[in-house]
Write an enzyme that holds these catalytic residues in place. Structure first.
Site, PDB file in Angstrom:
ATOM      1  N   TYR A  92      28.728  44.332  55.204  1.00 16.86           N
ATOM      2  CA  TYR A  92      28.268  44.562  53.801  1.00 16.86           C
ATOM      3  C   TYR A  92      28.423  45.733  53.633  1.00 16.86           C
ATOM      4  O   TYR A  92      27.960  46.746  54.220  1.00 16.86           O
ATOM      5  CB  TYR A  92      26.998  43.984  53.638  1.00 16.86           C
ATOM      6  CG  TYR A  92      26.448  43.958  52.328  1.00 16.86           C
ATOM      7  CD1 TYR A  92      26.747  43.006  51.364  1.00 16.86           C
ATOM      8  CD2 TYR A  92      25.342  44.934  51.937  1.00 16.86           C
ATOM      9  CE1 TYR A  92      26.370  43.259  49.873  1.00 16.86           C
ATOM     10  CE2 TYR A  92      24.927  44.887  50.793  1.00 16.86           C
ATOM     11  CZ  TYR A  92      25.226  44.192  49.737  1.00 16.86           C
ATOM     12  OH  TYR A  92      24.716  44.285  48.709  1.00 16.86           O
ATOM     13  N   LYS A 120      19.686  54.804  52.293  1.00 18.65           N
ATOM     14  CA  LYS A 120      18.373  54.341  52.944  1.00 18.65           C
ATOM     15  C   LYS A 120      17.981  55.553  53.253  1.00 18.65           C
ATOM     16  O   LYS A 120      17.284  56.277  52.658  1.00 18.65           O
ATOM     17  CB  LYS A 120      18.839  53.328  54.012  1.00 18.65           C
ATOM     18  CG  LYS A 120      19.395  51.953  53.483  1.00 18.65           C
ATOM     19  CD  LYS A 120      19.228  50.739  54.120  1.00 18.65           C
ATOM     20  CE  LYS A 120      20.082  49.687  53.643  1.00 18.65           C
ATOM     21  NZ  LYS A 120      19.456  48.562  53.059  1.00 18.65           N
ATOM     22  N   ASP A 165      30.759  53.432  57.321  1.00 15.81           N
ATOM     23  CA  ASP A 165      29.661  53.204  56.654  1.00 15.81           C
ATOM     24  C   ASP A 165      28.152  53.036  57.482  1.00 15.81           C
ATOM     25  O   ASP A 165      27.802  52.144  58.037  1.00 15.81           O
ATOM     26  CB  ASP A 165      29.649  51.696  55.909  1.00 15.81           C
ATOM     27  CG  ASP A 165      28.489  51.332  54.836  1.00 15.81           C
ATOM     28  OD1 ASP A 165      27.372  52.076  55.008  1.00 15.81           O
ATOM     29  OD2 ASP A 165      28.659  50.420  54.360  1.00 15.81           O
TER      30      ASP A 165
END
Ligand code: PMP
Length: 417
Positions: free
Chosen positions: A138, A259, A231
């Site tokens: 994702y 994050k 990622d």
């Protein structure tokens, strides 16, 4: 109270929520009033040990004083200027010191934006169109990555989203995670601008890279002129202060972060080799801009978090708590299961004995997992309400918390069957 808020929310928001996984908590989501250290406090006043941590960002736990003070200092001075501020230079220098493959970078507002810019950059730099991703990885909620995507896209049965143009899906190749021969075959047949990968998969539960997978990707990409994008939105600053690339010793051409590096405030970062990053406007022709890019509050929080990580044993504490949780789960669960853990991120899969790619993860008993989620919630422990997310620990998950959770686990597993 949560029930009353939920009744109103259902009339205001599609599915009652603003991000889909939040609706999975049964019978309705609990609303949260605040958080402190490893705990969140519900509207009803219940304290829950938090293994979700905002889906990853809160590596120091909730409301750490050092970060709060840095943000408060920025708040007193104002928080949006539409022109550069000192904190963005400080944060970028810290990131580059710890993640040296990010020679230059751009701050955006979410992981989604970071991967969107990364893929556009790769296309702009190479002059190629297609990109390759992995089933169940994702990378956010934009068109080019909502193809065989994990996380809530898989949880809700739409790994390839409605509304993504067929023309776009045709530009994205997909391989199973940990399958180098698939990558080799596709890249040798047709030019691709980039391979984008979660160096440790955290969006189908947790799935570690097989030995040699990341270095193999590096070799194939280098020999075919394809850019390698890590990622690291989840793994950045979590798996080590240098992220997964530091842990595994493999350098990508482009890295995306989010994050943790914003300390719980909105952030995304795309960075990489100088000559690639210089393709971005205003120095090059690949466009990116943003009203909130390098937001001073996120910058201040990010600097404070990294300062903390530079001066403590936070990774050791977080990892110790994760290991204790996993060991206790292994001890208590009588049925077939497998727990995948890398550092302070982990997930349990029930009813299966091996999970090394997304199709194996899809075979796990998701109903049993949700029963575990619900019974842990009754015991005062919050784990993600979806098999296809990761559990996280923080530096605030100390021995007292671990002892409490081990007891809660013993009671909770009885309901799993
Ligand atoms: N990449 C990865 C690996 C992620 O886990 C996520 C979000 N969980 C994203 C990108 C998207 O980040 P955001 O939700 O901040 O847009």
């Amino acid at each position: 109270m949560s029930g009353e808020l939920w009744e109103v929310a259902k009339s205001l928001f599609p599915g009652g929520v603003n991000s889909p996984v939040r609706a999975k908590v049964q019978p309705y989501p609990f609303y949260v009033r605040g958080g402190q250290g490893p705990y969140i406090f519900t509207e009803e006043g219940k304290a829950l040990v938090d293994f979700v941590l905002g889906y990853g960002p809160l590596f120091l736990g909730h409301n750490p004083p050092y970060v709060r003070r840095a943000v408060e200092r920025q708040l007193e001075r104002g928080w949006l200027f539409g022109t550069p501020s000192r904190a963005e230079v400080e944060l970028a220098r810290k990131i580059r010191r710890h993640v040296p493959s990010m020679e230059k970078m751009r701050f955006v507002n979410s992981g989604t934006e970071a991967t969107m810019v990364a893929l556009r950059l790769a296309r702009g730099y190479t002059g190629r169109t297609k990109v390759l991703k992995f089933d169940g990885n994702y990378h956010g909620a934009h068109d080019y990555v909502l193809i065989d995507a994990g996380s809530a896209a898989s949880e809700y049965g739409v790994p390839t989203s409605a509304g993504v143009p067929e023309e776009v899906t045709r530009t994205v190749s997909v391989c199973p995670y940990n399958d180098l021969s698939c990558v080799q075959k596709i890249l040798s047949k047709e030019d691709h601008a980039a391979v984008i990968v979660e160096p440790v998969m955290g969006n189908m539960g947790v799935i570690p890279p097989s030995k040699g997978f990341l270095s193999g990707l590096r070799e194939i990409c280098s020999s075919t002129g394809t850019l390698l994008i890590f990622d690291e939105v989840i793994t950045g600053f979590r798996l080590s202060i240098s992220g997964a690339q530091g842990l595994f010793g493999v350098n990508p051409d482009i890295t995306t972060l989010g994050k943790i590096v914003g300390g719980g405030f909105p952030i995304g970062v795309v960075g990489g080799r100088k000559e690639i990053m210089d393709q971005l406007t205003p120095s090059g022709p690949v466009f990116n801009a943003g009203t909130f890019n390098a937001h001073p509050l996120s910058m201040a929080a990010g600097v404070a978090v990294i300062e903390q990580l530079e001066n403590g044993n936070h990774h050791v504490v977080a990892e110790r708590a994760a290991k204790a949780f996993v060991d206790s789960l292994d001890d208590s669960l009588k049925l077939t299961h497998v727990v995948n853990r890398v550092g302070s991120m982990f997930q349990v899969f029930l009813g299966v004995s091996e999970v090394r790619n997304a199709s194996q993860a899809r075979k796990a008993d998701r109903e049993a997992y949700l029963r575990l989620h619900s019974s842990l919630l009754r015991e005062g422990v919050f784990i993600p309400p979806s098999q296809f997310e990761a559990l996280f620990t923080s530096a605030a998950h100390d021995q007292d918390v671990v002892d409490f959770v081990v007891r809660a686990l013993r009671n909770a597993v009885r309901s799993v069957g």
